[in-house]
Design a protein around this motif. Structure first.
Motif, PDB file in Angstrom:
ATOM      1  N   ILE A 116       0.829  -1.206   0.000  1.00 30.12           N
ATOM      2  CA  ILE A 116       0.000   0.000   0.000  1.00 30.12           C
ATOM      3  C   ILE A 116       0.862   1.255   0.000  1.00 30.12           C
ATOM      4  CG2 ILE A 116      -1.687   1.328   1.329  1.00 30.12           C
ATOM      5  CD1 ILE A 116      -2.798  -1.329   2.352  1.00 30.12           C
ATOM      6  N   ASN A 117       0.526   2.151  -0.932  1.00 29.08           N
ATOM      7  CA  ASN A 117       1.154   3.463  -0.982  1.00 29.08           C
ATOM      8  C   ASN A 117       0.329   4.407  -0.104  1.00 29.08           C
ATOM      9  OD1 ASN A 117       1.240   6.333  -2.145  1.00 29.08           O
ATOM     10  ND2 ASN A 117       3.043   5.374  -3.080  1.00 29.08           N
ATOM     11  N   LYS A 118       0.961   4.972   0.925  1.00 24.05           N
ATOM     12  CA  LYS A 118       0.235   5.792   1.893  1.00 24.05           C
ATOM     13  C   LYS A 118      -0.482   6.968   1.233  1.00 24.05           C
ATOM     14  CE  LYS A 118       0.936   8.700   5.973  1.00 24.05           C
ATOM     15  NZ  LYS A 118       1.923   9.229   6.956  1.00 24.05           N
ATOM     16  N   THR A 119       0.195   7.674   0.352  1.00 26.69           N
ATOM     17  CA  THR A 119      -0.403   8.847  -0.296  1.00 26.69           C
ATOM     18  C   THR A 119      -1.632   8.447  -1.111  1.00 26.69           C
ATOM     19  OG1 THR A 119       1.768   9.922  -0.423  1.00 26.69           O
ATOM     20  CG2 THR A 119       0.016  10.765  -1.870  1.00 26.69           C
ATOM     21  N   GLU A 120      -1.504   7.348  -1.851  1.00 24.72           N
ATOM     22  CA  GLU A 120      -2.628   6.866  -2.660  1.00 24.72           C
ATOM     23  C   GLU A 120      -3.792   6.438  -1.779  1.00 24.72           C
ATOM     24  OE1 GLU A 120      -3.701   3.260  -5.808  1.00 24.72           O
ATOM     25  OE2 GLU A 120      -1.662   3.476  -5.016  1.00 24.72           O
ATOM     26  N   LEU A 121      -3.490   5.691  -0.701  1.00 26.29           N
ATOM     27  CA  LEU A 121      -4.544   5.213   0.192  1.00 26.29           C
ATOM     28  C   LEU A 121      -5.323   6.377   0.794  1.00 26.29           C
ATOM     29  CD1 LEU A 121      -5.999   3.004   1.845  1.00 26.29           C
ATOM     30  CD2 LEU A 121      -4.172   3.242   3.557  1.00 26.29           C
ATOM     31  N   LEU A 122      -4.614   7.369   1.311  1.00 27.27           N
ATOM     32  CA  LEU A 122      -5.284   8.495   1.953  1.00 27.27           C
ATOM     33  C   LEU A 122      -6.100   9.313   0.968  1.00 27.27           C
ATOM     34  CD1 LEU A 122      -2.477   9.669   4.428  1.00 27.27           C
ATOM     35  CD2 LEU A 122      -4.474   8.241   4.902  1.00 27.27           C
ATOM     36  N   ALA A 123      -5.608   9.438  -0.240  1.00 29.56           N
ATOM     37  CA  ALA A 123      -6.358  10.181  -1.266  1.00 29.56           C
ATOM     38  C   ALA A 123      -7.660   9.466  -1.598  1.00 29.56           C
ATOM     39  CB  ALA A 123      -5.507  10.346  -2.523  1.00 29.56           C
ATOM     40  N   ARG A 124      -7.591   8.147  -1.714  1.00 34.47           N
ATOM     41  CA  ARG A 124      -8.803   7.383  -2.035  1.00 34.47           C
ATOM     42  C   ARG A 124      -9.786   7.391  -0.853  1.00 34.47           C
ATOM     43  NH1 ARG A 124      -8.143   4.635  -6.843  1.00 34.47           N
ATOM     44  NH2 ARG A 124      -5.990   4.427  -7.584  1.00 34.47           N
ATOM     45  N   ILE A 125      -9.251   7.379   0.369  1.00 33.26           N
ATOM     46  CA  ILE A 125     -10.117   7.454   1.551  1.00 33.26           C
ATOM     47  C   ILE A 125     -10.817   8.807   1.605  1.00 33.26           C
ATOM     48  CG2 ILE A 125     -10.098   7.625   4.070  1.00 33.26           C
ATOM     49  CD1 ILE A 125      -8.038   5.393   4.125  1.00 33.26           C
ATOM     50  N   ARG A 126     -10.075   9.890   1.357  1.00 32.97           N
ATOM     51  CA  ARG A 126     -10.692  11.216   1.369  1.00 32.97           C
ATOM     52  C   ARG A 126     -11.814  11.315   0.339  1.00 32.97           C
ATOM     53  NH1 ARG A 126      -5.277  12.912   2.031  1.00 32.97           N
ATOM     54  NH2 ARG A 126      -5.112  13.331  -0.218  1.00 32.97           N
ATOM     55  N   SER A 127     -11.573  10.756  -0.829  1.00 34.20           N
ATOM     56  CA  SER A 127     -12.580  10.783  -1.887  1.00 34.20           C
ATOM     57  C   SER A 127     -13.824   9.991  -1.480  1.00 34.20           C
ATOM     58  CB  SER A 127     -11.997  10.211  -3.181  1.00 34.20           C
ATOM     59  OG  SER A 127     -12.976  10.175  -4.200  1.00 34.20           O
ATOM     60  N   ALA A 128     -13.587   8.809  -0.881  1.00 34.16           N
ATOM     61  CA  ALA A 128     -14.708   7.956  -0.476  1.00 34.16           C
ATOM     62  C   ALA A 128     -15.515   8.595   0.649  1.00 34.16           C
ATOM     63  CB  ALA A 128     -14.192   6.583  -0.046  1.00 34.16           C
ATOM     64  N   LEU A 129     -14.828   9.204   1.616  1.00 33.32           N
ATOM     65  CA  LEU A 129     -15.526   9.833   2.732  1.00 33.32           C
ATOM     66  C   LEU A 129     -16.307  11.073   2.284  1.00 33.32           C
ATOM     67  CD1 LEU A 129     -12.909   9.496   5.615  1.00 33.32           C
ATOM     68  CD2 LEU A 129     -15.025   8.204   5.283  1.00 33.32           C
ATOM     69  N   LYS A 130     -15.781  11.788   1.307  1.00 36.24           N
ATOM     70  CA  LYS A 130     -16.516  12.925   0.753  1.00 36.24           C
ATOM     71  C   LYS A 130     -17.814  12.438   0.111  1.00 36.24           C
ATOM     72  CE  LYS A 130     -16.225  16.681  -2.606  1.00 36.24           C
ATOM     73  NZ  LYS A 130     -15.387  17.339  -3.656  1.00 36.24           N
ATOM     74  N   LEU A 131     -17.707  11.331  -0.615  1.00 37.56           N
ATOM     75  CA  LEU A 131     -18.898  10.738  -1.221  1.00 37.56           C
ATOM     76  C   LEU A 131     -19.897  10.303  -0.151  1.00 37.56           C
ATOM     77  CD1 LEU A 131     -20.366   9.613  -3.751  1.00 37.56           C
ATOM     78  CD2 LEU A 131     -19.062   7.496  -3.437  1.00 37.56           C
ATOM     79  N   LYS A 132     -19.386   9.730   0.947  1.00 37.37           N
ATOM     80  CA  LYS A 132     -20.261   9.289   2.032  1.00 37.37           C
ATOM     81  C   LYS A 132     -20.979  10.469   2.683  1.00 37.37           C
ATOM     82  CE  LYS A 132     -21.792   6.153   5.003  1.00 37.37           C
ATOM     83  NZ  LYS A 132     -22.428   6.946   6.032  1.00 37.37           N
ATOM     84  N   ARG A 133     -20.264  11.569   2.890  1.00 33.63           N
ATOM     85  CA  ARG A 133     -20.900  12.748   3.481  1.00 33.63           C
ATOM     86  C   ARG A 133     -22.025  13.274   2.592  1.00 33.63           C
ATOM     87  NH1 ARG A 133     -15.492  13.974   5.037  1.00 33.63           N
ATOM     88  NH2 ARG A 133     -15.211  15.183   3.123  1.00 33.63           N
TER      89      ARG A 133
END
Length: 389
Positions: A116-133
């Motif tokens: 896992i690439n940390k930068t990639e993981l966090l970017a995808r998490i931010r995108s997913a959480l924005k969608l969830k909100r």
């Protein structure tokens, strides 16, 4: 925001946890199997409440796990109404594009690959959480809208009159809205012991717009039936008020069809006006073929100047009148006259069987279209009107 990590490998869980903690995510849950994940999710949400939102905001789901793999777990999440809106990011060491496509088809919104690439993981998490909100906001808004529509429906139904069962006459409505709100409307008013006014109105369209027009008409009817009474004067007032409505979009135009009947039991006289509405059916006592209250005027609200023609019919004791909207005809095959003929036959057969009329209201339209259904039955009781000499 709560993130749930699902992985059977403790080392992988520890690595992802550390990445998330250093990025500021402090509410992190862990499950070491898909089965454990479902147990945790069920403990967080109230499964008896369909509007209940599980506390988990995002799932990082390992694709390769024993017993139940991530793809099957994702499918089960999507099939459960309580969990299907939780975004899932698939974590996989597999580079097989077909497997990744299968995971996305199962309901995952994204994926990250191991290592896992940390930068990639966090970017995808931010995108997913924005969608969830955004999704949660829409769900909350929809929930409020449903509550408001429920209140609006209760208000709309409150203006509909209760059934009448008096010495001279019996009036009862059978009604069902196709959606939360209805465009159909029925009303009656007792002018005196021997005089009644009955109306059935159908606002064109469906949903909120037609229901608002229906409520607008109901407010006018309530006063005009009392003060104007006659079919011509009441319909003229309705037409005046409807054509006076102003809309920003000139292409949008609302109008109503309707039938309005007055019955003078003392004189044995029925007078009516039909504004583009399905014909009323008057069954005289002992006769099998009804007299039709046919169209004699254009719909209300279409033209500033409207010629309203009224007609009179003799009524006697034990006559029965049916007024209805076009949604009733949808239960019968064919079109227009063929449907009307079948409705006439049906009404002759059911006579006083209330259950049959209830079944008609609840039946599905043969063409599959959803429409409001309204039928009003008026019975003139024995001795309720002057009999013909």
């Amino acid at each position: 925001m709560t993130v749930l990590i699902v992985d059977d490998n403790a080392m992988n869980v520890m690595v992802i946890q550390e990445m998330l903690k250093r990025a500021g995510y402090d509410d992190i849950r862990v499950s070491y199997s898909a089965e454990e994940m479902f147990e945790l999710l069920r403990s967080q949400g109230n499964e008896g409440d369909l509007l209940s939102t599980p506390k988990t905001d995002l799932i990082l789901l390992d694709m390769m796990m024993p017993a139940m793999d991530g793809i099957e777990a994702c499918r089960r999440l999507q099939s459960d109404i309580h969990f299907k809106d939780i975004p899932v990011i698939m974590v996989t060491a597999i580079g097989d594009s077909r497997k990744l496509a299968e995971a996305l088809d199962a309901g995952a919104i994204d994926f990250v690959t191991k290592p896992i690439n940390k930068t990639e993981l966090l970017a995808r998490i931010r995108s997913a959480l924005k969608l969830k909100r955004e999704l949660d906001w829409h769900k909350e808004r929809d929930s409020r809208l449903r509550q408001e529509l429920l209140l609006a429906r209760q208000v709309q139904e409150s203006v509909l009159p209760e059934k009448v069962d008096e010495k001279e006459v019996r009036i009862k409505a059978y009604f069902k809205a196709s959606e939360e709100l209805a465009g159909d409307l029925y009303a009656w008013y007792k002018v005196s012991d021997n005089r009644w006014a009955i109306a059935v109105i159908d606002a064109m369209g469906h949903g909120i717009s037609s229901s608002l027009i229906s409520m607008f008409v109901a407010s006018i009817l309530k006063e005009s039936m009392r003060t104007l009474w006659s079919p011509e004067r009441v319909f003229r007032e309705l037409n005046r008020r409807l054509t006076g409505l102003q809309f920003e979009n000139e292409l949008i135009h609302y109008y109503c069809t309707g039938i309005y009947v007055t019955i003078d039991l003392e004189r044995g006289k029925l007078e009516y006006a039909n504004a583009g509405h399905p014909p009323g059916l008057l069954f005289h006592a002992g006769q099998l073929i009804p007299e039709k209250l046919t169209v004699n005027s254009p719909p209300l609200g279409m033209f500033d100047k409207l010629e309203i023609v009224t007609r009179s019919i003799k009524v006697t004791s034990e006559d029965r009148l049916y007024l209805y909207t076009d949604g009733i005809l949808g239960s019968f095959q064919g079109v227009d006259e063929a449907q009307l003929k079948q409705l006439t036959s049906f009404l002759l057969q059911v006579k006083d069987h209330e259950e049959s009329l209830d079944s008609l209201i609840d039946s599905k339209a043969l063409d599959g279209r959803s429409d409001d259904r309204c039928l009003v039955r008026v019975d003139i009781k024995p001795g309720g009107a002057l009999d013909e000499n």
